[in-house]
Design a protein around this motif. Sequence first.
Motif, PDB file in Angstrom:
ATOM      1  N   LEU A  86     -16.694 -15.995  -4.307  1.00 33.13           N
ATOM      2  CA  LEU A  86     -17.673 -14.994  -3.880  1.00 33.13           C
ATOM      3  C   LEU A  86     -18.361 -14.348  -5.067  1.00 33.13           C
ATOM      4  CD1 LEU A  86     -15.661 -13.544  -0.909  1.00 33.13           C
ATOM      5  CD2 LEU A  86     -18.008 -14.400  -0.768  1.00 33.13           C
ATOM      6  N   LYS A  87     -19.628 -14.018  -4.857  1.00 29.55           N
ATOM      7  CA  LYS A  87     -20.466 -13.396  -5.875  1.00 29.55           C
ATOM      8  C   LYS A  87     -20.946 -12.042  -5.352  1.00 29.55           C
ATOM      9  CE  LYS A  87     -22.311 -17.985  -7.036  1.00 29.55           C
ATOM     10  NZ  LYS A  87     -23.545 -18.796  -7.156  1.00 29.55           N
ATOM     11  N   PRO A  88     -21.304 -11.133  -6.252  1.00 33.13           N
ATOM     12  CA  PRO A  88     -21.838  -9.848  -5.788  1.00 33.13           C
ATOM     13  C   PRO A  88     -23.045 -10.008  -4.862  1.00 33.13           C
ATOM     14  CG  PRO A  88     -21.255  -9.702  -8.099  1.00 33.13           C
ATOM     15  CD  PRO A  88     -21.082 -11.147  -7.708  1.00 33.13           C
ATOM     16  N   GLU A  89     -23.842 -11.026  -5.077  1.00 30.16           N
ATOM     17  CA  GLU A  89     -25.016 -11.242  -4.228  1.00 30.16           C
ATOM     18  C   GLU A  89     -24.662 -11.723  -2.826  1.00 30.16           C
ATOM     19  OE1 GLU A  89     -24.470 -12.460  -7.311  1.00 30.16           O
ATOM     20  OE2 GLU A  89     -25.337 -14.475  -7.540  1.00 30.16           O
ATOM     21  N   ASP A  90     -23.400 -12.024  -2.578  1.00 27.14           N
ATOM     22  CA  ASP A  90     -22.956 -12.353  -1.226  1.00 27.14           C
ATOM     23  C   ASP A  90     -22.701 -11.094  -0.390  1.00 27.14           C
ATOM     24  OD1 ASP A  90     -21.008 -15.002  -2.646  1.00 27.14           O
ATOM     25  OD2 ASP A  90     -22.904 -15.194  -1.560  1.00 27.14           O
ATOM     26  N   THR A  91     -22.786  -9.942  -1.006  1.00 27.01           N
ATOM     27  CA  THR A  91     -22.576  -8.687  -0.293  1.00 27.01           C
ATOM     28  C   THR A  91     -23.609  -8.521   0.808  1.00 27.01           C
ATOM     29  OG1 THR A  91     -21.573  -7.589  -2.197  1.00 27.01           O
ATOM     30  CG2 THR A  91     -22.574  -6.177  -0.514  1.00 27.01           C
ATOM     31  N   ALA A  92     -23.134  -8.321   2.023  1.00 25.65           N
ATOM     32  CA  ALA A  92     -24.025  -8.217   3.188  1.00 25.65           C
ATOM     33  C   ALA A  92     -23.181  -7.939   4.423  1.00 25.65           C
ATOM     34  CB  ALA A  92     -24.810  -9.509   3.386  1.00 25.65           C
ATOM     35  N   VAL A  93     -23.872  -7.635   5.507  1.00 26.05           N
ATOM     36  CA  VAL A  93     -23.239  -7.655   6.818  1.00 26.05           C
ATOM     37  C   VAL A  93     -23.366  -9.077   7.348  1.00 26.05           C
ATOM     38  CG1 VAL A  93     -23.232  -6.767   9.170  1.00 26.05           C
ATOM     39  CG2 VAL A  93     -23.782  -5.245   7.257  1.00 26.05           C
ATOM     40  N   TYR A  94     -22.233  -9.624   7.761  1.00 27.57           N
ATOM     41  CA  TYR A  94     -22.197 -10.997   8.265  1.00 27.57           C
ATOM     42  C   TYR A  94     -22.103 -10.969   9.785  1.00 27.57           C
ATOM     43  CZ  TYR A  94     -21.816 -12.977   3.616  1.00 27.57           C
ATOM     44  OH  TYR A  94     -22.090 -13.374   2.330  1.00 27.57           O
TER      45      TYR A  94
END
Length: 124
Positions: A86-94
Amino acid sequence: QVQLVESGGGLVQAGGSLKLSCAASGRTFSSYAMGWFRQAPGKERDLVTAINWNGGTTHYADFVKGRFTISRDNAKNTVYLQMNSLKPEDTAVYYCAATPNTAWISFPPLYSYWGQGTQVTVSS
C-alpha cells in the motif's frame, strides 16, 4: 436487489497490507458482477477492480495492478479485496458495488448497487 456491507478498512503504514470484505445480502449474489471503487477527498470515484460472476474474469486499474487482488466466494456471498504494498496515494474511501450486467464489468455506470464505504488510510 442486493445490499452490500464493506468491512476491513483501517490505518496502515506504507508498504503494508489490508484485506477488505464486502458481504452481500440476497440469494442471487452469484448473478452479479462485483467491483471495488475508491474515492479520495476532492477527487472522482474511480474503479479499482472488478470480477465477473464466477471469478473467471477480472479487471484491474493500472494503478493497482500487481498489488491488489479481487476474489469472491459465492457460497459466502462475499467479495474480497486484498491490498498489498500500500502507498499513501491509496488512501480513500473504498466502496463495493454490484451490477447485474456481467458482460461489461469495467464500465462504472453499470454498477447500480453500492455499499456505504470503508475508509483506508495509508501513512507514509
